[in-house]
Design an enzyme around this catalytic site. Structure first.
Site, short mmCIF file in Angstrom:
data_model
loop_
_atom_site.label_atom_id
_atom_site.label_comp_id
_atom_site.label_asym_id
_atom_site.label_seq_id
_atom_site.Cartn_x
_atom_site.Cartn_y
_atom_site.Cartn_z
N GLU A 322 40.35 -1.42 -36.49
CA GLU A 322 40.34 -1.84 -35.08
C GLU A 322 40.46 -3.35 -34.92
O GLU A 322 39.60 -4.01 -34.36
CB GLU A 322 39.08 -1.30 -34.38
CG GLU A 322 39.01 0.21 -34.40
CD GLU A 322 37.74 0.77 -33.76
OE1 GLU A 322 36.92 -0.01 -33.24
OE2 GLU A 322 37.58 2.01 -33.79
N ASP A 431 39.94 13.89 -32.28
CA ASP A 431 39.17 14.84 -31.49
C ASP A 431 39.80 14.90 -30.10
O ASP A 431 40.55 14.01 -29.70
CB ASP A 431 37.68 14.51 -31.43
CG ASP A 431 37.39 13.05 -31.18
OD1 ASP A 431 38.17 12.38 -30.47
OD2 ASP A 431 36.37 12.54 -31.69
#
Length: 646
Positions: A322, A431
């Site tokens: 990130e 997800d």
């Protein structure tokens, strides 16, 4: 986390030949929970509760959630001090417990958490059951979460703590119990046997390697990612003191069961202890030559130790995580790593990881890489570093998505973008949330949401399987719905983002991957999305705005803003403006770009969400500060035109 004896319920296992349609959250109807703990404080005693330090624990009749008694905690001098109950002889390893307690401040407000302290060999570890939840003196608030004890311990206590203040607090009506486990379904196809183009994995904690969880994991998956056990705070909590107490059991389980392991993660701006960014003078590091040299020295030492720890047992590493912020002109996240060391922290991490683990594939990992601005900045960074000789082998796409976003076309464009670089690509943390906004919350997942989720899994896996040479692994961020980070982020509510439900039974989402013919036919693209049980803005005027505070704590809050284009023509760009009546200040905003002058706020679109169709919506969220009061804005304008406020 969880534990207790199991009952054999083999008759409830679903046969593989049963057609799969829109389903409820759990496979077995009306499970009967078994309660193992209650504390109602109606007998005038503290019922075994004690303080974690020198605070005072006493029975109280000043307020009560039920009956006439509660437990009062006073004299607290630290936020982590609070009421604590010994559950060592009650909780058993491998059982999933649901724990509920009611909390109320004696005065003022704060955020409360429900946590567990456990000790093995005298070493303390802490698990969070329920994250920060706003609590005041005006009403009782329920904290409910699930916990599985995954290791042998000699000390185990559940406790309530607060986030910011040390004010007195009450608790009442604690219960803990479990639903007897269902056997893992053995008569259904294993995901790893159906998807053969690439390995399919799951992120795990200690809870996923015990009892039925371990059976489900080994039946369906080729690989695992230790979700937190290899991060900096878990492996080097203090300088040059390395511990692998969390990781070792996971690695041993993977090796014993022939599971490949993805290492996650060596460098991240989160879950990094503060000492890492503290200079030799004891002050926070700045961009000096001395601080940069010390930071990179610490990074090299950490990377050499952790990357080399398990040798060839870890074949893939997320080296840096990130690092992209598309709101910055250069696209680079202004983390402490970057502020002190610039891009040299990334260069150093990859160089040292290659030296420490020459056998491993080395990845740069990020989220929202389907968003064009973020995708392009990541592409440019990887292209630059590769040209410099930095040993980057692959790009990791996290793919935390929901049932309405992103489209398959946007995801395809994400994959296609990186093909010319000639590097591997992996889906690292997938997800699919059943929610489309932070204002939604369901007590149980609606059947239409679960069916829509199945379509998303079906379509995304079909896309990934079109790239067997480019997509070299797909990992789901969790094993089953009983243990998912989305239960507490971005707001606290029960989500259901994975293939298996809270009782480890196959959901429609599973069949979307394993055998799409067993789910209902997908609606046409023009069909409306499943509706949610939330209020919608009134259909009047050219625009309508919903402003909702989704979390609040002393001095701070989180809010979501959604507007609807009620005009007859689409928008190609937008600016939403309002005035804060309480002097609130925005500190961080996502889904847009903001400016604030005094109380006046203007939020404009970013590159990827400027187009809003007639009748369409756009949304963004932010963190803010407040003093005194936090009233909602009374009026909004969209591109200069007044909006209706819902």
């Amino acid at each position: 986390m969880r534990a207790l004896p199991k009952l054999a319920l083999a008759a409830l296992v679903a046969a593989a030949s049963v057609a799969v349609v829109a389903a409820t959250a759990d496979a077995a109807a009306d499970p009967i929970p078994i309660t193992v703990l209650t504390s109602d404080f109606e007998d005038g005693t503290v019922q075994g509760w004690a303080g974690r330090s020198a605070e005072t624990i006493a029975h109280s009749t000043a307020v009560a959630h039920g009956g006439t008694g509660s437990l009062l905690v006073s004299g607290r001098t630290a936020t982590w001090q609070g009421p604590s109950l010994d559950v060592l002889d009650t909780f058993e390893k491998g059982t999933a417990y649901t724990i509920s307690v009611w909390v109320r401040m004696a005065s003022g407000s704060d955020s409360a958490r429900l946590s567990v302290e456990r000790r093995t060999g005298g070493v303390a570890s802490y698990d969070q059951i329920v994250g920060n939840t706003a609590v005041t003196s005006g009403a009782w608030v329920n904290l409910t979460g699930r916990y599985t004890l995954a290791t042998d311990v000699e000390f185990l206590r559940v406790y309530v703590e607060t986030a910011s203040t040390t004010g007195d607090l009450h608790i009442d009506d604690l219960t803990a119990g479990y639903v007897p486990a269902l056997p893992v379904q053995t008569g259904i196809p294993s995901v790893k046997d159906v998807v053969t183009e690439f390995p399919v994995g799951a992120a795990i904690t200690g809870a996923e390697i015990v009892t039925e969880h371990g059976q489900l994991l080994t039946k369906h998956f080729d690989s695992v990612t230790p979700g937190n056990a290899l991060k900096w705070d878990a492996t080097e909590p203090s300088e040059n003191t390395f511990t692998y107490a969390q990781a070792d059991p996971l690695m041993a389980f993977a090796k014993a069961n022939g599971l490949a392991v993805r290492g996650h993660t060596l460098v991240w701006h989160n879950q990094t202890p503060s000492w890492v960014f503290t200079g030799a003078d004891g002050q926070p590091m700045t961009a000096t030559a001395e601080d940069k040299a010390l930071l990179l020295e610490r990074l090299e030492n950490h990377t050499r130790n952790v990357a080399a720890r398990y040798g060839t047992d870890i074949g893939v590493w997320d080296v840096v995580n990130e690092v992209i912020d598309e709101s910055q002109p250069d696209g680079l996240r202004r983390s402490s790593w970057f502020d002190v060391a610039g891009l040299d922290y990334i260069r150093t991490a990859f160089r040292v990881a290659r030296e420490a683990a020459p056998h491993a594939k080395l990845y740069i990992n990020d989220y929202n890489t389907n968003v064009p601005a973020k995708r392009d900045h990541l592409f440019n960074l990887v292209q630059q570093l590769k040209a410099e000789g930095v040993p980057i082998d692959g790009v990791g796409h996290q793919v935390h998505i929901n049932i309405n976003w992103p489209t398959v076309a946007e995801t395809k464009a994400m994959i296609d973008k990186f093909v010319p670089l000639g590097i591997d690509q992996q889906v690292t943390e997938m997800d699919v949330s059943i929610y489309t906004g932070n204002s939604e919350s369901f007590p149980t997942p609606p059947a239409d949401r679960l069916l829509k989720q199945a379509y998303v899994y079906r379509d995304m896996f079909a896309l990934f399987r079109q790239y067997p040479g480019e997509i070299t692994s797909v990992t789901l961020w969790g094993l089953a719905d009983d243990n998912t980070w989305l239960d507490t982020f971005p707001v606290t509510r029960k989500d259901a983002p994975l293939l298996f439900d809270t009782r480890l039974q196959a959901k429609p989402a599973y069949w979307g991957v394993a055998d799409p013919s067993r789910i209902e036919t997908s609606p046409s693209p023009s069909s409306p999305s499943p509706s949610a049980s939330v209020s919608q803005p009134p259909v009047t005027g050219s625009c309508a705005v919903t402003y909702k505070v989704t979390g609040s704590w002393p001095g701070g809050f989180q809010a979501d803003v959604t507007f609807t284009n009620r005009g007859s023509t689409p928008l190609t760009s937008w600016k939403l403006a309002w005035q804060f009546a309480g002097g609130q200040q925005i500190s961080q905003l996502w889904g847009g770009a903001h400016t604030q002058s005094g109380t006046a706020v203007t939020v404009g679109n970013v590159a990827w969400n400027g187009s809003v169709a007639a009748g369409g919506t756009a949304s963004f969220g932010f963190l803010g500060s407040w003093t005194g009061s936090n009233p909602a804005p009374a009026a909004f304008t969209l591109n200069g035109t007044a909006c209706t406020v819902a």
